[in-house]
Scaffold this motif. Structure first.
Motif, PDB file in Angstrom:
ATOM      1  N   ILE A  57       0.811  -1.288   0.244  1.00  0.00           N
ATOM      2  CA  ILE A  57       0.018  -0.086  -0.010  1.00  0.00           C
ATOM      3  C   ILE A  57       0.850   1.216   0.043  1.00  0.00           C
ATOM      4  N   ALA A  58       1.892   1.372   0.851  1.00  0.00           N
ATOM      5  CA  ALA A  58       2.769   2.339   0.908  1.00  0.00           C
ATOM      6  C   ALA A  58       3.556   2.685  -0.318  1.00  0.00           C
ATOM      7  N   ASP A  59       3.529   1.659  -1.140  1.00  0.00           N
ATOM      8  CA  ASP A  59       4.512   1.917  -2.339  1.00  0.00           C
ATOM      9  C   ASP A  59       3.408   2.114  -3.725  1.00  0.00           C
ATOM     10  N   GLY A  60       1.990   2.203  -3.244  1.00  0.00           N
ATOM     11  CA  GLY A  60       1.162   2.652  -4.250  1.00  0.00           C
ATOM     12  C   GLY A  60       0.620   1.575  -5.022  1.00  0.00           C
ATOM     13  N   LYS A  61       0.842   0.337  -4.635  1.00  0.00           N
ATOM     14  CA  LYS A  61       0.559  -0.921  -5.348  1.00  0.00           C
ATOM     15  C   LYS A  61      -0.847  -1.455  -5.047  1.00  0.00           C
ATOM     16  N   LEU A  62      -1.608  -1.915  -5.583  1.00  0.00           N
ATOM     17  CA  LEU A  62      -2.927  -2.469  -5.503  1.00  0.00           C
ATOM     18  C   LEU A  62      -2.959  -3.811  -4.624  1.00  0.00           C
ATOM     19  N   LEU A  63      -3.581  -4.003  -3.346  1.00  0.00           N
ATOM     20  CA  LEU A  63      -3.584  -5.008  -2.796  1.00  0.00           C
ATOM     21  C   LEU A  63      -4.425  -6.291  -3.537  1.00  0.00           C
ATOM     22  N   ALA A  64      -5.251  -5.894  -4.353  1.00  0.00           N
ATOM     23  CA  ALA A  64      -5.958  -6.836  -5.391  1.00  0.00           C
ATOM     24  C   ALA A  64      -5.100  -7.543  -6.256  1.00  0.00           C
ATOM     25  N   SER A  65      -3.725  -7.359  -6.361  1.00  0.00           N
ATOM     26  CA  SER A  65      -2.630  -7.799  -7.307  1.00  0.00           C
ATOM     27  C   SER A  65      -2.293  -9.058  -6.433  1.00  0.00           C
ATOM     28  N   LEU A  66      -2.227  -9.124  -5.377  1.00  0.00           N
ATOM     29  CA  LEU A  66      -1.728 -10.332  -4.279  1.00  0.00           C
ATOM     30  C   LEU A  66      -2.959 -11.287  -4.305  1.00  0.00           C
ATOM     31  N   ASP A  67      -4.196 -11.273  -4.843  1.00  0.00           N
ATOM     32  CA  ASP A  67      -5.094 -11.921  -4.853  1.00  0.00           C
ATOM     33  C   ASP A  67      -4.821 -13.231  -5.814  1.00  0.00           C
ATOM     34  N   GLN A  68      -4.276 -14.491  -5.469  1.00  0.00           N
ATOM     35  CA  GLN A  68      -4.099 -15.625  -6.287  1.00  0.00           C
ATOM     36  C   GLN A  68      -4.801 -16.630  -5.991  1.00  0.00           C
ATOM     37  N   TYR A 122     -20.160  -2.007   2.412  1.00  0.00           N
ATOM     38  CA  TYR A 122     -19.706  -0.512   2.318  1.00  0.00           C
ATOM     39  C   TYR A 122     -20.061   0.210   3.379  1.00  0.00           C
ATOM     40  N   LYS A 123     -18.852   0.935   3.829  1.00  0.00           N
ATOM     41  CA  LYS A 123     -19.175   1.680   5.127  1.00  0.00           C
ATOM     42  C   LYS A 123     -19.951   2.957   4.806  1.00  0.00           C
ATOM     43  N   ASP A 124     -19.578   3.598   3.465  1.00  0.00           N
ATOM     44  CA  ASP A 124     -20.122   4.849   3.065  1.00  0.00           C
ATOM     45  C   ASP A 124     -19.884   4.991   1.647  1.00  0.00           C
ATOM     46  N   ARG A 125     -20.538   6.095   1.107  1.00  0.00           N
ATOM     47  CA  ARG A 125     -20.181   6.424  -0.377  1.00  0.00           C
ATOM     48  C   ARG A 125     -18.814   6.260  -0.746  1.00  0.00           C
ATOM     49  N   SER A 126     -17.978   6.902   0.033  1.00  0.00           N
ATOM     50  CA  SER A 126     -16.428   7.069  -0.212  1.00  0.00           C
ATOM     51  C   SER A 126     -15.652   5.401  -0.401  1.00  0.00           C
ATOM     52  N   ASP A 127     -16.258   4.629   0.839  1.00  0.00           N
ATOM     53  CA  ASP A 127     -15.741   3.343   0.707  1.00  0.00           C
ATOM     54  C   ASP A 127     -16.146   2.751  -0.285  1.00  0.00           C
ATOM     55  N   PHE A 128     -17.267   2.611  -0.964  1.00  0.00           N
ATOM     56  CA  PHE A 128     -17.948   2.196  -2.198  1.00  0.00           C
ATOM     57  C   PHE A 128     -17.297   2.591  -3.440  1.00  0.00           C
ATOM     58  N   LEU A 129     -16.815   4.020  -3.526  1.00  0.00           N
ATOM     59  CA  LEU A 129     -16.234   4.335  -4.623  1.00  0.00           C
ATOM     60  C   LEU A 129     -14.926   3.890  -4.828  1.00  0.00           C
ATOM     61  N   ALA A 130     -13.991   3.842  -3.661  1.00  0.00           N
ATOM     62  CA  ALA A 130     -12.800   3.384  -3.389  1.00  0.00           C
ATOM     63  C   ALA A 130     -12.519   1.879  -3.940  1.00  0.00           C
ATOM     64  N   LYS A 131     -13.423   1.254  -3.428  1.00  0.00           N
ATOM     65  CA  LYS A 131     -13.526  -0.408  -3.641  1.00  0.00           C
ATOM     66  C   LYS A 131     -13.916  -0.768  -5.237  1.00  0.00           C
ATOM     67  N   ALA A 132     -14.611   0.255  -5.672  1.00  0.00           N
ATOM     68  CA  ALA A 132     -15.242   0.154  -7.265  1.00  0.00           C
ATOM     69  C   ALA A 132     -14.036   0.113  -8.048  1.00  0.00           C
ATOM     70  N   ALA A 133     -13.277   1.489  -7.696  1.00  0.00           N
ATOM     71  CA  ALA A 133     -12.128   1.865  -8.570  1.00  0.00           C
ATOM     72  C   ALA A 133     -11.126   0.815  -8.225  1.00  0.00           C
ATOM     73  N   ASP A 134     -10.927   0.167  -7.229  1.00  0.00           N
ATOM     74  CA  ASP A 134      -9.789  -0.784  -6.872  1.00  0.00           C
ATOM     75  C   ASP A 134     -10.275  -1.982  -7.967  1.00  0.00           C
ATOM     76  N   LYS A 135     -11.497  -2.475  -7.650  1.00  0.00           N
ATOM     77  CA  LYS A 135     -11.657  -3.640  -8.244  1.00  0.00           C
ATOM     78  C   LYS A 135     -11.665  -3.362 -10.065  1.00  0.00           C
ATOM     79  N   LEU A 136     -11.977  -2.201 -10.512  1.00  0.00           N
ATOM     80  CA  LEU A 136     -11.951  -1.747 -12.112  1.00  0.00           C
ATOM     81  C   LEU A 136     -10.394  -1.806 -12.292  1.00  0.00           C
ATOM     82  N   MET A 137      -9.679  -1.274 -11.649  1.00  0.00           N
ATOM     83  CA  MET A 137      -8.024  -1.276 -12.039  1.00  0.00           C
ATOM     84  C   MET A 137      -7.323  -2.609 -11.900  1.00  0.00           C
TER      85      MET A 137
END
Length: 139
Positions: A57-68, A122-137
């Motif tokens: 995360i600190a290096d700006g990489k996506l955690l989803a990349s680890l999901d094998q 989803y905790k709130d709108r921001s959480d949803f948008l962040a997770k949606a962006a993460d999934k799409l990327m």
């Protein structure tokens, strides 16, 4: 998220149990550890995975990349003779929050809010948008 953990058994009482987490290799990280007692293996592996995920995360990489998911690594790591799948909640780790300003059409914003109200993940709108962006990327 599910992580495969390879375990290297000690040859005698003076050696430790080694372990490796291959999922981090795809991002250019090495993730290896050792413990003296087999009973400590899962707890230490989980802590190491959480520490490494924070680095990702600190290096700006996506955690989803680890999901094998559940996959075989014994050919790549023949010295690790036992493999286990360990579920570690890395999704709960978050980088520092930063407020941004975005513009959305009112009907879309209403749809997003209505969707978030009906979903407990989803905790709130921001959480949803962040997770949606993460999934799409991640695709």
């Amino acid at each position: 998220m599910l992580f495969m953990i390879g375990i290297e058994l000690p040859e005698n009482d003076t050696q430790a149990f080694g372990f490796v987490v291959p999922a981090f290799d795809a991002l250019g990280y090495g993730c290896v550890g050792a413990v003296d007692e087999e009973a400590d293996l899962l707890a230490q592996a989980k802590l190491l995975i959480l520490d490494m995920a924070e680095e990702v995360i600190a290096d700006g990489k996506l955690l989803a990349s680890l999901d094998q998911g559940y996959c075989e690594h014994s050919a790549e790591y023949p010295e690790f003779t036992r493999w286990i799948a360990l579920d570690v909640p890395v999704e709960q780790l978050k980088a520092a929050q930063k407020r941004i300003n975005i513009t959305l059409p009112e009907p879309m914003l209403a749809r997003v809010d209505a969707f978030v109200e009906t979903k407990n993940e989803y905790k709130d709108r921001s959480d949803f948008l962040a997770k949606a962006a993460d999934k799409l990327m991640a695709c």
